[in-house]
Design an enzyme around this catalytic site. Structure first.
Site, PDB file in Angstrom:
ATOM      1  N   HIS A   1      -3.440  -5.052   0.612  1.00 40.54           N
ATOM      2  CA  HIS A   1      -2.810  -5.545   1.848  1.00 40.54           C
ATOM      3  C   HIS A   1      -2.902  -7.067   1.902  1.00 40.54           C
ATOM      4  CE1 HIS A   1      -2.267  -1.691   3.986  1.00 40.54           C
ATOM      5  NE2 HIS A   1      -3.336  -1.305   3.309  1.00 40.54           N
TER       6      HIS A   1
ATOM      7  N   GLU B   1      -1.248  -9.045   3.540  1.00 40.76           N
ATOM      8  CA  GLU B   1      -0.962  -9.565   4.881  1.00 40.76           C
ATOM      9  C   GLU B   1      -2.216 -10.015   5.626  1.00 40.76           C
ATOM     10  OE1 GLU B   1      -0.526  -6.413   3.916  1.00 40.76           O
ATOM     11  OE2 GLU B   1      -1.025  -4.952   5.479  1.00 40.76           O
TER      12      GLU B   1
ATOM     13  N   CYS C   1       0.837  -1.202   0.000  1.00 39.96           N
ATOM     14  CA  CYS C   1       0.000   0.000   0.000  1.00 39.96           C
ATOM     15  C   CYS C   1       0.875   1.255   0.000  1.00 39.96           C
ATOM     16  CB  CYS C   1      -1.003  -0.041   1.149  1.00 39.96           C
ATOM     17  SG  CYS C   1      -2.416   1.019   0.826  1.00 39.96           S
TER      18      CYS C   1
END
Ligand code: GLN
Length: 546
Positions: free
Chosen positions: A513, A515, A387
């Protein structure tokens, strides 16, 4: 004849004595144990603060904001829930006092309570009780675990506590209350102290709740005598006092609680069956996590909240999962981007096997991150940008490859004459700060023969977003001419989602994102590819220097 789904059982988790005892991890660990018994489990968190969500809070106060597929900005515990249960959470899994009051007040304005005085009991408590059932609206779960944020005795959590008292009374046979406390150990006199736990349970009982299970955090395993003492004073059975000793990693907790028999005592009290069950997959993951013989990979995480690692929780966990999958040992080197400048950044970064620039907001520390991208790019060190980390890489490329020294993101410099990152068009008329970013899961088209494709092995992926700014399409051609590949784009190709470089072992930065979607026993493909490259490069470099 259709067989009816079994009745849902409800488990409430509260905490006492001090905050930050790990109710989220304890609840999620219990969820793992019950799931391993074949039960479908979901977890929700009730946060007593008045914000509608944590989206506008400072990461210093609240840690990471976790984003769900359905675009809700939530508490970081939701990340633990997803990772532990391997289940996607939704907006029904994180409820704040602000949301409850907003619903009640909307109903009041609509006239739903015409003629009545609107009160905490029953209007607010009814709304809370409805939310306990909300995860069941679209799907059956055998077990719903509800964690109440804060500590027993807090003024602001009282409506939640009262609501679960009523709920437990109305669903006596199908609910259970688990209370998490701290049992201090006095090293000088060599004894455990049970008084804080007694007081905490007394506080809970003063609002009409007697816990069924007490989980005691402590430095050392509680002795049987101490457990029996807590049981006697707190009105629970001896086997319902569970010792939760400090462990090295959060991933040890399910195994530790299983050893203590938490799942058996919970099952007994809820009248559900359990069978001897090993957590094989989980145990193998934990074995690799604790294998100290593995080669160490040093990942420099360049951010501005480096003293508050909770701010980058999901990023660190995703890297950890990938390291375990690739059988290497993770060492995060926290690099404070505010400290980096032209004279010292080489010194700060040269020991790292890889560089990662995570998401973020605000100008502070941005120049240091740009130097980190430059360093990784020029020295062929694997770089992953998430990001803001993609914005940073784009600014670095614009400034240092294309020579636009004034290049910037319009988030940080409104009058830059090369705004390589600019406000998303849909954000132009947005004035409210809360819940208005581009949020949640969006599809992304994967371009063939790219690192992105090699990572995901798919031509379309879905990832979660949380941003207002985006790569400026005016500069796409110039970037492409300089060798940048836009390997991920929105399906209509109007938005750049991923950039990468070819003449580099791994230089990839994404607008989303990834993650948030990594799971311990199912590491994320992008992080796995990154760590695979980090490992190859690090081993190559090592053999080159021998
Ligand atoms: N601040 C940037 C934006 O709003 C990046 C956000 C992020 O990293 N999550 O677009």
């Amino acid at each position: 004849m259709t067989s009816e789904a079994p009745k849902t059982k409800f488990i409430f988790v509260t905490g006492g004595v001090v905050s930050s005892l790990g109710k989220g991890i304890t609840g999620a660990s219990l969820g793992v144990l019950l799931q391993s018994q074949g039960y479908s489990v979901t977890i929700q968190k009730f946060d007593p603060y008045l914000n509608l969500d944590p989206g506008t809070m400072s990461p210093y106060q609240h840690g990471e904001v976790f984003v769900t597929d359905d675009g809700c900005e939530t508490d970081l515990d939701l990340g633990h829930y997803e990772r532990f249960l391997n289940e996607n959470m939704t907006r029904a899994n994180n409820i704040t006092s602000g949301m409850i009051y907003q619903r009640v007040l909307n109903k009041e304005r609509r006239g739903d309570y015409l003629g009545n005085t609107v009160q905490i009991i029953p209007h607010v408590t009814n709304e809370i009780k409805d939310q306990i059932l909300a995860p069941l609206k679209h799907k059956h779960y055998d077990i719903v675990i509800t964690e109440i944020g804060g500590t027993i005795g807090d003024i602001e959590s009282l409506p939640f506590i009262e609501a679960i008292r009523q709920f437990q009374f109305e669903n006596k046979d199908d609910s259970l209350h688990m209370h998490l406390t701290l049992v201090p150990y006095l090293t000088s006199s060599g004894e455990f102290k049970t008084k804080p736990t007694q007081h905490s349970v007394k506080e809970l009982r003063s609002v009409g709740i007697t816990p069924d299970v007490i989980v005691c955090r402590s430095l050392m395993p509680l002795t049987t005598d101490i457990k029996n003492k807590i049981a006697l004073f707190c009105d629970v059975s001896n086997d319902a006092v569970i010792s939760a000793v400090d462990v090295d990693s959060i991933y040890d907790v399910p195994l530790a609680l299983k050893n203590e028999g938490l799942d058996d005592v919970v099952a007994k009290k809820l009248s559900i069956t359990t069978k001897p069950q090993a957590l094989d997959e989980w145990s193998s993951f934990v074995d690799v996590l604790h294998d100290h013989q593995l080669p160490v990979m040093k990942i420099a995480l360049v951010g501005k909240y480096v003293n508050y690692s909770d701010c980058y929780l999901s990023v660190v966990e995703a890297v950890r999962h990938a390291c375990i999958q690739e059988k290497v040992k993770l060492k995060i080197e926290w690099v404070d981007s505010e400290k980096l400048n032209d004279d010292n950044y080489v010194g700060y970064l040269s020991g790292a096997d890889a560089i990662l620039v995570p998401g973020g907001f605000g100008e502070r520390g941005v120049e240091g991150k740009i130097l980190a991208s430059k360093f990784a790019r020029e020295n062929k060190i694997p770089y992953l940008g998430l990001c803001l980390g993609m914005h940073i890489a784009s600014i670095d490329i614009a400034r240092h490859i294309l020579g636009h020294t004034d290049a910037h993101s319009s988030e940080f410099k409104k009058d830059s004459n090369y705004p390589v990152i600019a406000l998303l068009e849909e954000q132009n008329n947005v004035s409210n700060m809360g819940g208005t970013m581009r949020l949640g899961s969006y599809p992304c088209k994967v371009i063939k023969n790219t690192l992105l494709e090699a990572s995901y092995q798919s031509d379309e992926i879905h990832e979660r977003h949380r941003h207002r700014y985006e790569f400026n399409n005016a500069y796409r051609e110039e970037f492409e001419n300089a060798g940048v590949i836009f390997s991920g784009v929105s399906p209509d190709e109007s938005l750049v989602e991923v950039i990468e470089l070819t003449d580099h072992p791994f230089f990839l930065a994404c607008q989303f994102h990834p993650e948030f979607k990594s799971r311990p026993t199912n590491a994320h493909p992008l992080f796995t590819k990154y760590i695979e490259k980090v490992k190859t490069e690090a081993l190559l470099n090592k053999s080159a220097t021998v």
